[in-house]
Design a protein around this motif. Structure first.
Motif, mmCIF file in Angstrom:
data_model
loop_
_atom_site.group_PDB
_atom_site.id
_atom_site.type_symbol
_atom_site.label_atom_id
_atom_site.label_comp_id
_atom_site.label_asym_id
_atom_site.label_seq_id
_atom_site.Cartn_x
_atom_site.Cartn_y
_atom_site.Cartn_z
ATOM 1 N N THR A 1 2.229 -7.068 1.675
ATOM 2 C CA THR A 1 2.408 -8.402 2.242
ATOM 3 C C THR A 1 3.758 -8.923 1.789
ATOM 4 O O THR A 1 4.032 -8.991 0.590
ATOM 5 N N LYS A 2 4.614 -9.280 2.756
ATOM 6 C CA LYS A 2 5.951 -9.771 2.433
ATOM 7 C C LYS A 2 5.933 -11.284 2.234
ATOM 8 O O LYS A 2 4.942 -11.964 2.530
ATOM 9 N N THR A 3 7.016 -11.789 1.725
ATOM 10 C CA THR A 3 7.106 -13.224 1.440
ATOM 11 C C THR A 3 6.982 -14.075 2.699
ATOM 12 O O THR A 3 6.569 -15.236 2.615
ATOM 13 N N GLY B 1 4.853 -13.511 4.986
ATOM 14 C CA GLY B 1 3.479 -13.391 5.448
ATOM 15 C C GLY B 1 3.183 -12.139 6.249
ATOM 16 O O GLY B 1 2.020 -11.884 6.584
ATOM 17 N N THR B 2 4.197 -11.358 6.576
ATOM 18 C CA THR B 2 3.996 -10.137 7.360
ATOM 19 C C THR B 2 3.239 -9.104 6.545
ATOM 20 O O THR B 2 3.569 -8.841 5.383
ATOM 21 N N LYS B 3 2.204 -8.507 7.172
ATOM 22 C CA LYS B 3 1.464 -7.413 6.548
ATOM 23 C C LYS B 3 1.776 -6.129 7.294
ATOM 24 O O LYS B 3 1.828 -6.119 8.520
ATOM 25 N N MET B 4 1.976 -5.031 6.540
ATOM 26 C CA MET B 4 2.231 -3.751 7.179
ATOM 27 C C MET B 4 1.663 -2.626 6.330
ATOM 28 O O MET B 4 1.666 -2.691 5.099
ATOM 29 N N GLN B 5 1.124 -1.633 7.037
ATOM 30 C CA GLN B 5 0.595 -0.446 6.363
ATOM 31 C C GLN B 5 1.696 0.597 6.303
ATOM 32 O O GLN B 5 2.262 0.977 7.334
ATOM 33 N N VAL B 6 1.984 1.083 5.088
ATOM 34 C CA VAL B 6 3.144 1.954 4.899
ATOM 35 C C VAL B 6 2.794 3.097 3.959
ATOM 36 O O VAL B 6 1.801 3.056 3.224
ATOM 37 N N ALA B 7 3.642 4.124 4.000
ATOM 38 C CA ALA B 7 3.647 5.160 2.973
ATOM 39 C C ALA B 7 4.891 4.934 2.139
ATOM 40 O O ALA B 7 6.005 4.865 2.676
ATOM 41 N N VAL B 8 4.722 4.788 0.834
ATOM 42 C CA VAL B 8 5.863 4.555 -0.056
ATOM 43 C C VAL B 8 6.547 5.885 -0.334
ATOM 44 O O VAL B 8 5.939 6.826 -0.839
ATOM 45 N N LEU B 9 7.841 5.981 0.002
ATOM 46 C CA LEU B 9 8.595 7.216 -0.170
ATOM 47 C C LEU B 9 9.417 7.212 -1.454
ATOM 48 O O LEU B 9 9.439 8.196 -2.185
ATOM 49 N N ALA C 1 13.800 -5.148 -0.654
ATOM 50 C CA ALA C 1 13.845 -5.490 -2.074
ATOM 51 C C ALA C 1 12.425 -5.709 -2.590
ATOM 52 O O ALA C 1 11.564 -6.210 -1.858
ATOM 53 N N THR C 2 12.184 -5.325 -3.823
ATOM 54 C CA THR C 2 10.849 -5.522 -4.403
ATOM 55 C C THR C 2 10.476 -6.999 -4.446
ATOM 56 O O THR C 2 9.295 -7.346 -4.404
ATOM 57 N N SER C 3 11.482 -7.869 -4.518
ATOM 58 C CA SER C 3 11.209 -9.312 -4.558
ATOM 59 C C SER C 3 10.641 -9.821 -3.239
ATOM 60 O O SER C 3 10.075 -10.911 -3.189
ATOM 61 N N GLU C 4 10.788 -9.045 -2.158
ATOM 62 C CA GLU C 4 10.238 -9.446 -0.850
ATOM 63 C C GLU C 4 8.745 -9.191 -0.749
ATOM 64 O O GLU C 4 8.103 -9.655 0.198
ATOM 65 N N ILE C 5 8.185 -8.429 -1.678
ATOM 66 C CA ILE C 5 6.775 -8.044 -1.603
ATOM 67 C C ILE C 5 5.965 -8.922 -2.549
ATOM 68 O O ILE C 5 6.248 -8.979 -3.751
ATOM 69 N N VAL C 6 4.970 -9.609 -2.015
ATOM 70 C CA VAL C 6 4.156 -10.502 -2.848
ATOM 71 C C VAL C 6 2.792 -9.911 -3.165
ATOM 72 O O VAL C 6 2.120 -10.359 -4.097
ATOM 73 N N ASN C 7 2.365 -8.883 -2.401
ATOM 74 C CA ASN C 7 1.044 -8.298 -2.664
ATOM 75 C C ASN C 7 0.993 -6.875 -2.127
ATOM 76 O O ASN C 7 1.641 -6.555 -1.118
ATOM 77 N N ARG C 8 0.211 -6.031 -2.824
ATOM 78 C CA ARG C 8 -0.002 -4.652 -2.380
ATOM 79 C C ARG C 8 -1.493 -4.340 -2.451
ATOM 80 O O ARG C 8 -2.157 -4.689 -3.423
ATOM 81 N N GLU C 9 -1.990 -3.682 -1.397
ATOM 82 C CA GLU C 9 -3.372 -3.218 -1.377
ATOM 83 C C GLU C 9 -3.394 -1.755 -0.948
ATOM 84 O O GLU C 9 -2.453 -1.272 -0.309
#
Length: 454
Positions: free
Chosen positions: A233-235, A237-245, A272-280
């Motif tokens: 979840t980005k700052t 509010g956008t949610k996206m399903q990703v594979a972290v490379l 940037a990591t600062s753009e991410i507010v949550n990870r599931e």
């Protein structure tokens, strides 16, 4: 005679080290002389190289490489060479030797950077080139979770072909390497037999087995890879399903796995990591147990580490510990600089080759496309399981089924960092033979596979 063989081996090793140093200096000089550092592509490639190096240092060195160094040092310090020769030497029972070596990956489930020090350790104490080569290939290639995820994401046929090909390749490559260098192996076995034996074991067999099993279990848990994708979840509010490379201290490189806000599936994104507010976690059905182990991996690792330290304190004396640390440091100062250098070069070169161009090179199922795919797999460094989303994106861009298998068979066992380490252990001829066999067999297998699934 034995002294003469020993002196000759030392001179050959010294000459190889000097030639390697000269080659490295020449490469650095040529790059510094000719590269246009004002070119934005070169500047970006340099930054990508440092990003990849930091990612490797943060997520693979302490958890994977360092424990593997200690295991390799223990192998060199404590394993009896007669026992190694009896079970894995050139004259060992081939069924036993190759059976153990070719299925080791199902137990280890680690990447190539963890297998390399252990390969160097067993080879140093007398393992035959054939079984050692089989272990070197199978260790990272026969990862049960990776094979099943390949089948789930990329198709049952590809997963099954990867499983069969990996086990068969380990045996075939080992047998061919042993046959090609039979004369060299006989000389090496003679030299190994002239080496002094380690002091008589002060521990019973079960104690030594428990000691090594505890260290290997620590490595397996510390290097355990998550089978899940990530929902971020980005700052905004956008949610996206990703594979972290790749992930560093300040940035995250991801591959989008579900279309969102104009982003296509397979598209790469750096934020940037600062753009991410949550990870599931988005765990594939049937892999909940693997994700549970991943979440608990540090507790399991600490338990294995505590058990190892207790055994060290109870069963080992000061002189043995000094020998162990000395052997470990010997491996570390030889292998770690090569791994870091290889990862850096991989990041630099990879940034100069767009993914779309790679997909065009590996379209269709011709031998050329399969050979290119095998060569790319042999050069690139894949952390455990990251090859699956990358291949999924390449397939979406037009990569053929055969080249996909070629990359899967060559990729886990080889990379620029691993080739550099293999060269430091085996020398040019054996390294060239091992890499050539891996690439050519992967390309031929991929081409045949493409004929049947097209």
């Amino acid at each position: 005679m034995a002294a003469e063989i020993g002196r000759k081996n030392k001179l050959e090793k010294k000459m190889k080290r000097e030639l390697s140093l000269l080659a490295g200096l020449c490469v650095i000089f040529l790059l510094a002389y000719f590269l246009n550092f004002t070119d934005p592509r070169i500047q970006n490639a340099i930054m990508e190289a440092f990003y990849m190096l930091q990612w490797y240092a943060r997520y693979h060195t302490l958890a994977c490489v360092v424990p593997a160094m200690f295991i390799a040092g223990a192998i060199a310090a404590f394993l009896n060479k007669e026992a190694v020769l009896r079970h894995l030497g050139p004259k060992a029972n081939k069924v036993e030797a190759y059976s153990v070596a070719s299925v080791s990956g199902t137990v280890l489930a680690v990447c190539s950077c963890s297998v390399l020090p252990m390969f160097a350790g067993i080879y140093r104490v007398g393992a035959g080139l054939g079984p050692a080569s089989a272990f070197l290939y199978s260790g990272p290639a026969i990862n049960v979770m990776a094979i099943f995820l390949t089948a789930r994401v990329l198709g049952l046929e590809l997963g099954l072909a990867r499983a069969i090909g990996s086990i068969a390749f380990a045996v075939v490559i080992g047998l061919i390497m042993a046959a090609l260098f039979r004369g060299d192996e006989e000389k090496r076995q003679t030299a190994v037999m002239q080496l002094p034996d380690p002091p008589p074991a002060k521990r019973r067999l079960w104690q030594s087995a428990a000691f090594f099993a505890s260290m290997i279990a620590f490595l397996v848990f510390a290097d355990w890879a998550s089978p899940s994708q990530t929902v971020i979840t980005k700052t905004d509010g956008t949610k996206m399903q990703v594979a972290v490379l790749i992930e560093t201290a300040e940035m995250v490189r991801v591959q989008v796995e579900e279309p969102v806000d104009g982003l296509k599936k397979g598209q790469k994104l750096t934020m940037a990591t600062s753009e991410i507010v949550n990870r599931e976690k988005a765990t594939p059905e049937g892999y909940e147990w693997a994700e549970w182990v991943y979440q608990k991996r540090w507790w399991a690792s600490f338990a294995c580490l505590a058990a190892t330290l207790l055994m060290v304190g109870a069963w080992f004396d000061r002189s043995e510990l000094q020998e162990w640390i000395g052997q470990t440091w010997g491996f570390a100062k030889t292998i770690i600089p090569l791994l870091f250098g290889g990862v850096f070069v991989t990041g630099f070169v990879g940034a100069l080759i767009p993914e779309e161009i790679v997909a065009r090179w590996v379209g269709g199922d011709s031998f050329g496309a399969n050979l290119v795919a095998a060569l790319i797999g042999a050069m690139w460094y894949f952390a455990t399981l990251t090859e699956i989303p990358i291949l999924e994106a390449l397939r979406g861009l037009g990569m053929g089924a055969g080249p996909a298998l070629s990359l899967l068979l060559a990729g886990p066992a080889l990379s620029l960092p691993s080739i550099a380490v293999i060269y430091s252990v085996l020398g040019f001829k054996k390294t060239f033979a091992f890499c050539s066999l891996t690439v050519l067999m992967s390309a031929v297998s991929g081409m045949i596979f493409g004929w049947f699934v097209a």
